[in-house]
Design an enzyme around this catalytic site. Structure first.
Site, short mmCIF file in Angstrom:
data_model
loop_
_atom_site.label_atom_id
_atom_site.label_comp_id
_atom_site.label_asym_id
_atom_site.label_seq_id
_atom_site.Cartn_x
_atom_site.Cartn_y
_atom_site.Cartn_z
CE LYS A 10 -4.20 -1.80 2.18
NZ LYS A 10 -5.04 -1.79 0.99
CE LYS B 187 -5.98 -7.99 -1.61
NZ LYS B 187 -7.24 -7.33 -1.97
CE LYS C 13 -12.94 -2.61 0.10
NZ LYS C 13 -11.88 -2.14 1.02
P1 ATP Z 1 -8.11 -2.32 -0.49
O1 ATP Z 1 -7.50 -2.29 -1.86
O2 ATP Z 1 -8.76 -1.03 -0.11
O3 ATP Z 1 -7.20 -2.88 0.55
P2 ATP Z 1 -9.44 -4.84 -0.60
O4 ATP Z 1 -10.25 -5.22 -1.80
O5 ATP Z 1 -8.12 -5.49 -0.41
O6 ATP Z 1 -9.35 -3.28 -0.63
P3 ATP Z 1 -10.06 -5.00 2.20
O7 ATP Z 1 -10.99 -4.01 2.78
O8 ATP Z 1 -8.59 -4.86 2.43
O9 ATP Z 1 -10.37 -5.08 0.64
O10 ATP Z 1 -10.49 -6.44 2.68
C1 ATP Z 1 -11.83 -6.79 2.94
C2 ATP Z 1 -11.96 -8.30 2.99
O11 ATP Z 1 -11.96 -8.82 1.66
C3 ATP Z 1 -10.82 -9.00 3.70
O12 ATP Z 1 -11.35 -10.10 4.42
C4 ATP Z 1 -9.96 -9.48 2.59
O13 ATP Z 1 -9.22 -10.61 2.95
C5 ATP Z 1 -10.98 -9.83 1.53
N1 ATP Z 1 -10.44 -9.72 0.20
C6 ATP Z 1 -9.91 -8.61 -0.35
N2 ATP Z 1 -9.55 -8.84 -1.62
C7 ATP Z 1 -9.84 -10.14 -1.88
C8 ATP Z 1 -9.70 -10.97 -3.01
N3 ATP Z 1 -9.18 -10.50 -4.14
N4 ATP Z 1 -10.10 -12.26 -2.93
C9 ATP Z 1 -10.63 -12.72 -1.78
N5 ATP Z 1 -10.80 -12.00 -0.68
C10 ATP Z 1 -10.42 -10.71 -0.71
MG MG Z 2 -6.86 -4.94 1.28
#
Ligand code: ATP
Ligand code: MG
Length: 336
Positions: A115, A203, A206
Site C-alpha cells: 500500500k 489479487k 477495490k
Molecule cells: P483495499 O484495496 O482497499 O485494501 P481490498 O479489496 O483489499 O481493498 P479489504 O478491505 O482490504 O479489501 O479487505 C476486505 C476483505 O476482503 C478481507 O477479508 C480481505 O481478505 C478480503 N479480500 C480482499 N480482496 C480479496 C480478493 N481478491 N479475494 C478474496 N478476498 C479478498
Molecule cells: Mg486490502
C-alpha cells in the site's frame, strides 16, 4: 460463548473479490454458527480512512453493512453489528498495543509494503493499521477471525502481540487461533484469493486504479460481463487450472466455482481442454451478471433506517464488552 469477528473496510463499493472471499463465506459462517457463537460484524470505519475515500464515507459505511444483509446474513440476538469509531476502546487499545509492537515486525507487513509502494509519503495509518486491527480482535476475545488470505499476516501479528502482552502483564487477552485453523473453521479447501482481471498475478483490490481490473458490486451487470470478456488470459490456447502458470484462466474457473457454488474440481473437469477461451469467458460473464442482478435487487430492498437501527443496538453491546476488556488492560499495565 466464543466469538467470531469480521469486518470489511468502507472506503469504497466492494469488489467481487470482497464478495466471494469475505462477504459470502462470512455470511455462511455466521448463519451456521450464530446459535452457539457471538458473531461480531463491524464496519472498520477508522481503517477506511487510511486510503482515499471513494465517494461519501457515511454512505459507504451504511452500504457496507447492507452488503452483508443482501448477501443473506440472518441477524439474531447473538449477531452484533457496530461501527468501529462508535466504540472508542478500539483507538485506546491501539495506542497501548503500539507500545508493545516493534517497528521491525510492522515493517515486514506485506500489506504495508504494497500500500505504501510508489507513494512519496504514505500516511502513518497505513503503517499502523495492523495494530488497530489487533485491538479490534483482542477487545472481544475473538478466537475466529474469518478474513481473506491477504489478512493472515495480521492475524499472526495479533497472536504475537497478545502473547507478548500476556507474558509481560498477565493473561489478559484470548489469543486467536492460528491461521491454518481459521481456514479449517471457514470450511474452505484453501484461502480464497480472487485475482485482478488485468494483472492476474495480483489479487483483485477495490483500491486498484484500473477499472477493468475489478468487478464492483454496483457495476451494471452488462458492464461486469464485458470486464470478464476482456480479462487477461494467456497464449497457451487450452484451458487448464494452474494459478502459477495460467493465473488468468484459473481465476475465471475459480470465480465460476465460487459463484455457482460448484466444487472447483467439477468446474475444472468440465472446462479443462477447451480451446476456445471465449466460451469459458461467456459462461463466466453470465454467472457474474446473474449474481450481480440478484444481489443488486436485494440491496435495493434494505433501507438506511434498518441499518442504523442494527448499528445502535450493536454499539451498546460492543461498548460494554470492549470497555470491560480495555479496563482489564489498563489495570494490567498500571494505568488504572
Ligand atoms: P483495499 O484495496 O482497499 O485494501 P481490498 O479489496 O483489499 O481493498 P479489504 O478491505 O482490504 O479489501 O479487505 C476486505 C476483505 O476482503 C478481507 O477479508 C480481505 O481478505 C478480503 N479480500 C480482499 N480482496 C480479496 C480478493 N481478491 N479475494 C478474496 N478476498 C479478498
Ligand atoms: Mg486490502
Amino acid at each position: 460463548m466464543k466469538t467470531i469477528l469480521t469486518g470489511i473496510r468502507a472506503n469504497s463499493v466492494l469488489t467481487l473479490g470482497n464478495y466471494l472471499g469475505a462477504l459470502l463465506p462470512m455470511v455462511r459462517l455466521s448463519n451456521k454458527h450464530s446459535k452457539d457463537f457471538n458473531v461480531n460484524i463491524f464496519v472498520p470505519d477508522l481503517h477506511s480512512i487510511i486510503s482515499e475515500i471513494d465517494g461519501d464515507l457515511q454512505k459507504n459505511i451504511i452500504r457496507t453493512l447492507k452488503n452483508y444483509l443482501a448477501a443473506g446474513l440472518v441477524v439474531n440476538e447473538n449477531v452484533h453489528i457496530y461501527r468501529q469509531s462508535f466504540v472508542p476502546a478500539h483507538s485506546e487499545l491501539c495506542w497501548i498495543l503500539n507500545c508493545v509492537a516493534s517497528m521491525g515486525e510492522m515493517g515486514r507487513m506485506t500489506q504495508y509494503k504494497e500500500k505504501s509502494e510508489g507513494k512519496a509519503s504514505a500516511n502513518v495509518g497505513i503503517f499502523d493499521y495492523p495494530v488497530l486491527m489487533a485491538a479490534d480482535i483482542l477487545l472481544y476475545s475473538a478466537e475466529y477471525v474469518p478474513l481473506g488470505e491477504d489478512q493472515f499476516q495480521h492475524i499472526e501479528l495479533t497472536r504475537n502481540l497478545a502473547e507478548r502482552f500476556n507474558n509481560k502483564f498477565g493473561e489478559v487477552f484470548t489469543v486467536p487461533v492460528e491461521t491454518a485453523k481459521q481456514v479449517e473453521f471457514m470450511g474452505v479447501e484453501k484461502p480464497i484469493r480472487v485475482r485482478d482481471l488485468v494483472n492476474p498475478e495480483k489479487k483483485m483490490s477495490k483500491s486498484t486504479a484500473s477499472e477493468n481490473s475489478k468487478i464492483m458490486l454496483d457495476d451494471a451487470p452488462e458492464k461486469a460481463a464485458k470486464k470478464i470478456m476482456s480479462a487477461t488470459t494467456d497464449s497457451f490456447g487450452e484451458v487448464k487450472f494452474d494459478f502459477d502458470t495460467r493465473p488468468g484462466i484459473s481465476n475465471l474457473l475459480f470465480i465460476k466455482s465460487l459463484l455457482t457454488d460448484t466444487p472447483l474440481s467439477e468446474v475444472v473437469a468440465e472446462w479443462e481442454g477447451e480451446t476456445r477461451y471465449g466460451e469459458l469467458k461467456k459462461s463466466v460473464a453470465d454467472d457474474v451478471s446473474n449474481a450481480l442482478s440478484s444481489f443488486q435487487a436485494k440491496m435495493a430492498e434494505i433501507s438506511d433506517e434498518d441499518v442504523l437501527e442494527l448499528f445502535k443496538k450493536g454499539e451498546i453491546y460492543a461498548n460494554d464488552v470492549a470497555g470491560q476488556k480495555l479496563l482489564d488492560v489498563q489495570k494490567a499495565v498500571g494505568l488504572r
